[in-house]
Design a protein around this motif. Structure first.
Motif, PDB file in Angstrom:
ATOM      1  N   VAL A  58       0.857  -1.184   0.000  1.00  0.00           N
ATOM      2  CA  VAL A  58       0.000   0.000   0.000  1.00  0.00           C
ATOM      3  C   VAL A  58       0.894   1.235   0.000  1.00  0.00           C
ATOM      4  O   VAL A  58       1.843   1.328   0.775  1.00  0.00           O
ATOM      5  CB  VAL A  58      -0.918   0.009   1.240  1.00  0.00           C
ATOM      6  CG1 VAL A  58      -1.725   1.291   1.302  1.00  0.00           C
ATOM      7  CG2 VAL A  58      -1.831  -1.205   1.219  1.00  0.00           C
ATOM      8  N   SER A  59       0.576   2.178  -0.882  1.00  0.00           N
ATOM      9  CA  SER A  59       1.376   3.387  -0.985  1.00  0.00           C
ATOM     10  C   SER A  59       0.540   4.501  -1.578  1.00  0.00           C
ATOM     11  O   SER A  59      -0.543   4.263  -2.113  1.00  0.00           O
ATOM     12  CB  SER A  59       2.587   3.128  -1.898  1.00  0.00           C
ATOM     13  OG  SER A  59       3.330   4.303  -2.099  1.00  0.00           O
ATOM     14  N   ASN A  60       1.054   5.714  -1.503  1.00  0.00           N
ATOM     15  CA  ASN A  60       0.385   6.829  -2.162  1.00  0.00           C
ATOM     16  C   ASN A  60       0.912   7.024  -3.580  1.00  0.00           C
ATOM     17  O   ASN A  60       0.523   7.920  -4.281  1.00  0.00           O
ATOM     18  CB  ASN A  60       0.573   8.122  -1.351  1.00  0.00           C
ATOM     19  CG  ASN A  60       2.022   8.538  -1.249  1.00  0.00           C
ATOM     20  OD1 ASN A  60       2.927   7.775  -1.559  1.00  0.00           O
ATOM     21  ND2 ASN A  60       2.244   9.751  -0.779  1.00  0.00           N
ATOM     22  N   TYR A  61       1.797   6.136  -4.016  1.00  0.00           N
ATOM     23  CA  TYR A  61       2.376   6.165  -5.360  1.00  0.00           C
ATOM     24  C   TYR A  61       1.532   5.307  -6.283  1.00  0.00           C
ATOM     25  O   TYR A  61       1.240   4.154  -5.971  1.00  0.00           O
ATOM     26  CB  TYR A  61       3.814   5.644  -5.316  1.00  0.00           C
ATOM     27  CG  TYR A  61       4.471   5.556  -6.678  1.00  0.00           C
ATOM     28  CD1 TYR A  61       4.940   6.699  -7.317  1.00  0.00           C
ATOM     29  CD2 TYR A  61       4.625   4.334  -7.310  1.00  0.00           C
ATOM     30  CE1 TYR A  61       5.539   6.620  -8.562  1.00  0.00           C
ATOM     31  CE2 TYR A  61       5.229   4.246  -8.553  1.00  0.00           C
ATOM     32  CZ  TYR A  61       5.679   5.379  -9.183  1.00  0.00           C
ATOM     33  OH  TYR A  61       6.273   5.302 -10.405  1.00  0.00           O
ATOM     34  N   ASP A  62       1.145   5.845  -7.413  1.00  0.00           N
ATOM     35  CA  ASP A  62       0.333   5.114  -8.381  1.00  0.00           C
ATOM     36  C   ASP A  62       1.250   4.588  -9.493  1.00  0.00           C
ATOM     37  O   ASP A  62       1.746   5.373 -10.303  1.00  0.00           O
ATOM     38  CB  ASP A  62      -0.741   6.022  -8.963  1.00  0.00           C
ATOM     39  CG  ASP A  62      -1.701   5.280  -9.876  1.00  0.00           C
ATOM     40  OD1 ASP A  62      -1.725   4.033  -9.843  1.00  0.00           O
ATOM     41  OD2 ASP A  62      -2.428   5.954 -10.627  1.00  0.00           O
ATOM     42  N   GLY A  63       1.480   3.310  -9.517  1.00  0.00           N
ATOM     43  CA  GLY A  63       2.331   2.718 -10.540  1.00  0.00           C
ATOM     44  C   GLY A  63       3.199   1.625  -9.969  1.00  0.00           C
ATOM     45  O   GLY A  63       3.012   1.188  -8.846  1.00  0.00           O
ATOM     46  N   LYS A  64       4.171   1.203 -10.749  1.00  0.00           N
ATOM     47  CA  LYS A  64       5.082   0.151 -10.317  1.00  0.00           C
ATOM     48  C   LYS A  64       6.377   0.778  -9.833  1.00  0.00           C
ATOM     49  O   LYS A  64       6.819   1.808 -10.342  1.00  0.00           O
ATOM     50  CB  LYS A  64       5.365  -0.821 -11.451  1.00  0.00           C
ATOM     51  CG  LYS A  64       4.155  -1.635 -11.853  1.00  0.00           C
ATOM     52  CD  LYS A  64       4.509  -2.651 -12.884  1.00  0.00           C
ATOM     53  CE  LYS A  64       3.280  -3.487 -13.219  1.00  0.00           C
ATOM     54  NZ  LYS A  64       3.586  -4.568 -14.121  1.00  0.00           N
ATOM     55  N   THR A  65       6.991   0.122  -8.865  1.00  0.00           N
ATOM     56  CA  THR A  65       8.260   0.575  -8.336  1.00  0.00           C
ATOM     57  C   THR A  65       9.039  -0.618  -7.829  1.00  0.00           C
ATOM     58  O   THR A  65       8.506  -1.733  -7.741  1.00  0.00           O
ATOM     59  CB  THR A  65       8.053   1.618  -7.216  1.00  0.00           C
ATOM     60  OG1 THR A  65       9.308   2.193  -6.872  1.00  0.00           O
ATOM     61  CG2 THR A  65       7.411   1.001  -5.996  1.00  0.00           C
ATOM     62  N   ILE A  66      10.262  -0.401  -7.466  1.00  0.00           N
ATOM     63  CA  ILE A  66      11.084  -1.466  -6.885  1.00  0.00           C
ATOM     64  C   ILE A  66      10.801  -1.496  -5.390  1.00  0.00           C
ATOM     65  O   ILE A  66      10.875  -0.490  -4.700  1.00  0.00           O
ATOM     66  CB  ILE A  66      12.578  -1.212  -7.140  1.00  0.00           C
ATOM     67  CG1 ILE A  66      12.848  -1.266  -8.653  1.00  0.00           C
ATOM     68  CG2 ILE A  66      13.444  -2.231  -6.410  1.00  0.00           C
ATOM     69  CD1 ILE A  66      14.256  -0.837  -9.034  1.00  0.00           C
ATOM     70  N   PHE A  67      10.460  -2.669  -4.904  1.00  0.00           N
ATOM     71  CA  PHE A  67      10.157  -2.850  -3.494  1.00  0.00           C
ATOM     72  C   PHE A  67      11.418  -3.334  -2.797  1.00  0.00           C
ATOM     73  O   PHE A  67      12.008  -4.338  -3.180  1.00  0.00           O
ATOM     74  CB  PHE A  67       9.018  -3.856  -3.324  1.00  0.00           C
ATOM     75  CG  PHE A  67       8.612  -4.048  -1.892  1.00  0.00           C
ATOM     76  CD1 PHE A  67       7.857  -3.091  -1.235  1.00  0.00           C
ATOM     77  CD2 PHE A  67       8.985  -5.192  -1.207  1.00  0.00           C
ATOM     78  CE1 PHE A  67       7.482  -3.265   0.072  1.00  0.00           C
ATOM     79  CE2 PHE A  67       8.612  -5.371   0.115  1.00  0.00           C
ATOM     80  CZ  PHE A  67       7.851  -4.408   0.759  1.00  0.00           C
ATOM     81  N   LYS A  68      11.827  -2.625  -1.777  1.00  0.00           N
ATOM     82  CA  LYS A  68      13.016  -3.000  -1.020  1.00  0.00           C
ATOM     83  C   LYS A  68      12.597  -3.727   0.243  1.00  0.00           C
ATOM     84  O   LYS A  68      11.885  -3.179   1.075  1.00  0.00           O
ATOM     85  CB  LYS A  68      13.848  -1.771  -0.678  1.00  0.00           C
ATOM     86  CG  LYS A  68      14.404  -1.078  -1.899  1.00  0.00           C
ATOM     87  CD  LYS A  68      15.208   0.130  -1.527  1.00  0.00           C
ATOM     88  CE  LYS A  68      15.692   0.818  -2.783  1.00  0.00           C
ATOM     89  NZ  LYS A  68      16.440   2.033  -2.490  1.00  0.00           N
ATOM     90  N   SER A  69      13.032  -4.951   0.366  1.00  0.00           N
ATOM     91  CA  SER A  69      12.733  -5.747   1.541  1.00  0.00           C
ATOM     92  C   SER A  69      13.964  -5.775   2.447  1.00  0.00           C
ATOM     93  O   SER A  69      15.078  -5.931   1.985  1.00  0.00           O
ATOM     94  CB  SER A  69      12.375  -7.163   1.103  1.00  0.00           C
ATOM     95  OG  SER A  69      12.148  -7.956   2.221  1.00  0.00           O
ATOM     96  N   PHE A  70      13.742  -5.586   3.720  1.00  0.00           N
ATOM     97  CA  PHE A  70      14.874  -5.538   4.655  1.00  0.00           C
ATOM     98  C   PHE A  70      15.066  -6.849   5.356  1.00  0.00           C
ATOM     99  O   PHE A  70      14.253  -7.553   5.709  1.00  0.00           O
ATOM    100  CB  PHE A  70      14.663  -4.432   5.678  1.00  0.00           C
ATOM    101  CG  PHE A  70      14.549  -3.085   5.030  1.00  0.00           C
ATOM    102  CD1 PHE A  70      15.694  -2.415   4.647  1.00  0.00           C
ATOM    103  CD2 PHE A  70      13.328  -2.523   4.767  1.00  0.00           C
ATOM    104  CE1 PHE A  70      15.598  -1.177   4.038  1.00  0.00           C
ATOM    105  CE2 PHE A  70      13.228  -1.285   4.153  1.00  0.00           C
ATOM    106  CZ  PHE A  70      14.373  -0.608   3.794  1.00  0.00           C
TER     107      PHE A  70
END
Length: 70
Positions: A58-70
């Protein structure tokens, strides 16, 4: 109907506790990490119809992005 939203559910602990406590009727959990998704699915097999896992972030960004998992 009492709804619990678990945004960034991680291992699902909060949403699972909310449903099992009886304080909420349904939980919508959002978690994109494949390892956590597997864990949540294993822990919620008996909560059919009460716990809904959405395998997305869930984000306020509309589109695809790279998800960083810690």
């Amino acid at each position: 109907m009492r709804v619990f939203f678990d945004v960034g559910a991680n291992d699902g602990t909060d949403g699972i506790k909310a449903i099992r406590s009886g304080k909420y009727d349904v939980c919508y959990a959002f978690e994109p990490h494949p390892d956590m998704v597997t864990k949540i699915k294993n822990e919620t097999q008996d909560l059919d119809g009460k716990y809904f896992l959405i395998e997305k972030a869930v984000s306020n960004y509309d589109g695809k992005t790279i998800f960083k998992s810690f």
